[in-house]
Design an enzyme around this catalytic site. Structure first.
Site, mmCIF file in Angstrom:
data_model
loop_
_atom_site.group_PDB
_atom_site.id
_atom_site.type_symbol
_atom_site.label_atom_id
_atom_site.label_comp_id
_atom_site.label_asym_id
_atom_site.label_seq_id
_atom_site.Cartn_x
_atom_site.Cartn_y
_atom_site.Cartn_z
ATOM 1 C CE LYS A 13 -15.843 1.309 62.762
ATOM 2 N NZ LYS A 13 -17.121 0.652 62.435
ATOM 3 N NE ARG A 88 -17.638 2.754 56.626
ATOM 4 C CZ ARG A 88 -17.750 3.533 57.688
ATOM 5 N NH1 ARG A 88 -16.712 4.031 58.280
ATOM 6 N NH2 ARG A 88 -18.920 3.848 58.165
ATOM 7 N NE ARG A 127 -24.886 3.476 66.326
ATOM 8 C CZ ARG A 127 -23.816 3.007 65.689
ATOM 9 N NH1 ARG A 127 -22.719 2.708 66.342
ATOM 10 N NH2 ARG A 127 -23.850 2.813 64.392
ATOM 11 N NE ARG A 135 -24.599 7.550 63.328
ATOM 12 C CZ ARG A 135 -23.473 6.850 63.222
ATOM 13 N NH1 ARG A 135 -22.623 6.788 64.203
ATOM 14 N NH2 ARG A 135 -23.215 6.219 62.111
ATOM 15 N NE ARG A 146 -24.015 3.247 58.765
ATOM 16 C CZ ARG A 146 -23.827 3.250 60.073
ATOM 17 N NH1 ARG A 146 -24.807 2.985 60.891
ATOM 18 N NH2 ARG A 146 -22.662 3.527 60.564
HETATM 19 P P1 AMP Z 1 -19.505 5.975 60.777
HETATM 20 O O1 AMP Z 1 -19.742 7.047 61.783
HETATM 21 O O2 AMP Z 1 -18.067 5.543 60.713
HETATM 22 O O3 AMP Z 1 -20.428 4.801 60.957
HETATM 23 O O4 AMP Z 1 -19.835 6.594 59.336
HETATM 24 C C1 AMP Z 1 -21.117 7.090 59.016
HETATM 25 C C2 AMP Z 1 -21.244 7.230 57.512
HETATM 26 O O5 AMP Z 1 -20.243 8.125 57.022
HETATM 27 C C3 AMP Z 1 -21.048 5.953 56.701
HETATM 28 O O6 AMP Z 1 -22.225 5.176 56.598
HETATM 29 C C4 AMP Z 1 -20.604 6.505 55.361
HETATM 30 O O7 AMP Z 1 -21.706 7.033 54.626
HETATM 31 C C5 AMP Z 1 -19.748 7.696 55.766
HETATM 32 N N1 AMP Z 1 -18.317 7.328 55.942
HETATM 33 C C6 AMP Z 1 -17.604 7.312 57.109
HETATM 34 N N2 AMP Z 1 -16.342 6.940 56.904
HETATM 35 C C7 AMP Z 1 -16.231 6.705 55.568
HETATM 36 C C8 AMP Z 1 -15.187 6.277 54.727
HETATM 37 N N3 AMP Z 1 -13.967 5.988 55.212
HETATM 38 N N4 AMP Z 1 -15.438 6.155 53.405
HETATM 39 C C9 AMP Z 1 -16.662 6.436 52.894
HETATM 40 N N5 AMP Z 1 -17.705 6.829 53.621
HETATM 41 C C10 AMP Z 1 -17.501 6.964 54.955
#
Ligand code: AMP
Length: 189
Positions: A13, A88, A127, A135, A146
């Site tokens: 993404k 999400r 990654r 991260r 996740r």
């Molecule tokens: P990402 O970078 O999109 O993979 O997001 C990393 C982490 O941020 C996720 O594993 C969630 O803990 C949190 N997160 C990101 N976007 C959301 C969302 N829309 N709703 C809830 N938690 C989120």
């Protein structure tokens, strides 16, 4: 263009988001990035958020959607935006729908990048090695969590948009260019 990019962790993404925003000249709104900024700021909210990010669970719908509401109110979003990592949950999708109604605007496309599980876990592992230290949620254990959270809470978001007839599913296996060409074709502009 108001585009939502859906897909499990490791689907590419973030990479594809960069291609999309360059092509359509729209801002990239990643809730993961916005949350990591909160964590980096060391605010009280940031400290609470860090523990959730590190566990692989989701931050509450209210916190995330308030951030999104703030962000899409900014002038650079007047002509459109790309949402990456949000909605999400179905609840977030419903909150987003009411935000869009309130602004009298509509979604242009919802694109789901589809990648088999084995490929996802491999990509997340790679990654994790590349991002070691930056991260803290890319360990194998958190990656598996996740993915589970994605299946239970986020996969229904794709069904929600499918029922509305706006979902485009794109094969995410291939080179960056191949996948982005598929996305551009599915968006149709
Ligand atoms: P990402 O970078 O999109 O993979 O997001 C990393 C982490 O941020 C996720 O594993 C969630 O803990 C949190 N997160 C990101 N976007 C959301 C969302 N829309 N709703 C809830 N938690 C989120």
């Amino acid at each position: 263009m108001r585009i939502i990019l859906l897909g499990p962790p490791g689907a590419g993404k973030g990479t594809q988001a960069k291609e999309i925003v360059a092509r359509y000249s729209i801002p990239h709104i990643s809730t993961g990035d916005l949350l990591r900024e909160q964590v980096a700021s060391g605010s009280e909210l940031g400290n609470r958020v860090k523990a959730i990010l590190d566990s692989g669970e989701l931050v509450t719908d209210e916190i995330v959607m308030e951030m999104v509401d703030d962000r899409i109110s900014r002038a650079d979003c007047a002509k459109g935006f790309l949402l990456d990592g949000v909605p999400r949950t179905v609840k977030q999708a419903e909150i987003l729908a009411s935000m869009m109604d309130r602004r009298n605007v509509a979604l242009s496309a919802v694109v789901q990048i589809s990648v088999p599980d084995e490929v996802l876990l491999d990509r997340i592992r790679i990654r994790g090695i590349a991002n070691a230290g930056t991260r803290t949620d890319d360990t194998a254990e958190v990656a598996a969590k996740r993915l589970e959270v994605y299946r239970t809470q986020t996969a229904p978001v794709a069904s929600y948009y499918k029922d509305q007839g706006v979902l485009k599913v794109v094969n995410g296996v291939g080179s960056v260019n191949e996948v982005s060409e598929r996305i551009f074709t599915s968006v149709g502009a």
